[in-house]
Enzyme design. Structure first.
Site, PDB file in Angstrom:
ATOM      1  N   HIS A 167      39.764  87.977 126.182  1.00 50.21           N
ATOM      2  CA  HIS A 167      40.460  89.260 126.111  1.00 50.21           C
ATOM      3  C   HIS A 167      40.369  89.807 124.699  1.00 50.21           C
ATOM      4  CE1 HIS A 167      44.120  87.862 123.911  1.00 50.21           C
ATOM      5  NE2 HIS A 167      43.785  86.711 124.456  1.00 50.21           N
TER       6      HIS A 167
ATOM      7  N   CYS B 123      42.523  82.320 128.248  1.00 50.75           N
ATOM      8  CA  CYS B 123      43.271  82.133 127.016  1.00 50.75           C
ATOM      9  C   CYS B 123      44.742  81.883 127.323  1.00 50.75           C
ATOM     10  CB  CYS B 123      43.123  83.371 126.137  1.00 50.75           C
ATOM     11  SG  CYS B 123      43.926  83.225 124.520  1.00 50.75           S
TER      12      CYS B 123
END
Length: 329
Positions: A186, A130
């Site tokens: 995450h 990400c």
């Protein structure tokens, strides 16, 4: 076997509970690898004592540097206040000062580091993660430059229409011949959280988030059965990683490379790993999700090369996803 001195080494500290520093300049984020935070080498006892006594200079970098560049003040209640000039106005030359200190420290600890690094790259891992500033690949793995080939985007997606990620994957497996591919999500992912809202975020962001909405749709029954909203969001983050791992395996470049290496060596690579990063703990972990059934459903539709169902290396690393204690297959 002796390590190859021409290859950068993957150095990991004595614990996987890593402290991650964030470097932010307004909305621009800088990698710690080039701005002075030497990435978590294994320390001697003397060095650990020195770090405890004076953490500001424990890695050979100045303690007097601007706290914003060092990640200081991130918990300040005024950090996101556009009217707070102490946050948004600082000397950009801090970037170069920090870089000089980092480079000088690397040269002192390893005089051949940059000469070796400048010759070629031989990464061991393709990291698809990400864009979130709190999840820098090298830092959370404790890896030196040269180890990780990185592709990052909002919510770590692997889309067939994204020329960027597809070009990175092709180059990684065909040219660099990287043996491991990581898709890392995450918890508390802003992209996933946004996709769970019935809000138009505007193009092109909304177009991008729609792919996460599709993951939500595919797993709607499981997700809606989770009453706690936080846990539902965490589960969608995990399911998104699973789907991106499957998207990776669908790619022509990955399938071709796996077929070629299986024919040549008896083992198919690259191996695909689905990982999660816990922002609040600093830990990486494999996803505890059994996606074997979903893979078997798609296998007949997406396989581009001969598949041997008895070959434990011929599929995406589902065993690792389903049973994290067993490690990679």
């Amino acid at each position: 076997a002796q390590p190859d001195p021409a290859q950068p080494s993957l150095r990991i500290g004595s614990t996987m509970k890593l402290s991650v520093r964030v470097y932010a300049l307004g909305v621009v984020v800088f990698s710690s690898c080039v701005l002075g935070d030497n990435v978590l080498p294994t320390l001697s006892g003397e060095a650990m004592v020195a770090r405890a006594r004076n953490p500001g200079v424990s890695r050979g970098v100045s303690a007097s540097r601007n706290l914003l560049l060092r990640g200081g003040g991130l918990n300040d209640e005024h950090h996101h206040d556009m009217n707070n000039r102490s946050v948004y106005d600082f000397d950009f030359n801090e970037v170069f000062e920090s870089n000089r200190e980092w480079a000088e420290h690397k040269r002192k600890t390893d005089p051949t580091f940059f000469a070796t690094l400048g010759k070629a790259q031989h990464p061991k891992i393709l990291w698809i993660g990400c864009s979130d500033a709190r999840v820098p690949a090298n830092v959370i793995m404790g890896a030196d430059p040269g180890i990780v080939f990185v592709q990052r985007n909002i919510a770590n997606q692997v889309l067939s229409v994204d020329v960027n990620v597809q070009a990175v994957i092709q180059y990684a497996v065909e040219v660099l011949k990287i043996p491991h591919i990581v898709v890392c999500g995450h918890y508390n992912c802003g992209g996933v959280n946004a996709a769970m809202q019935n809000v138009n975020h505007g193009a092109p962001l909304e177009n991008w988030l729609r792919n996460i909405r599709d993951v939500h749709r595919m797993h709607h029954k499981e997700l809606e059965a989770i009453e706690d909203e936080t846990q539902r969001r965490r589960r969608l983050v995990e399911l998104n990683v699973v789907e991106q791992c499957l998207n990776l395996y669908k790619t022509e470049a990955v399938q071709k490379r796996r077929y070629e290496t299986k024919a040549a060596t008896g083992r198919a690579v690259p191996t695909i790993h689905g990982l999660m990063y816990d922002l609040e703990k600093g830990n990486l972990k494999t996803i505890q999700t059994d996606v074997g059934m979903e893979f078997r459903k798609m296998q007949e539709m997406y396989e581009l090369y001969p598949f041997d169902p008895t070959d434990r290396h011929s599929a995406v690393n589902l065993n690792n996803l389903a049973h994290p204690a067993k490690g990679p297959v």
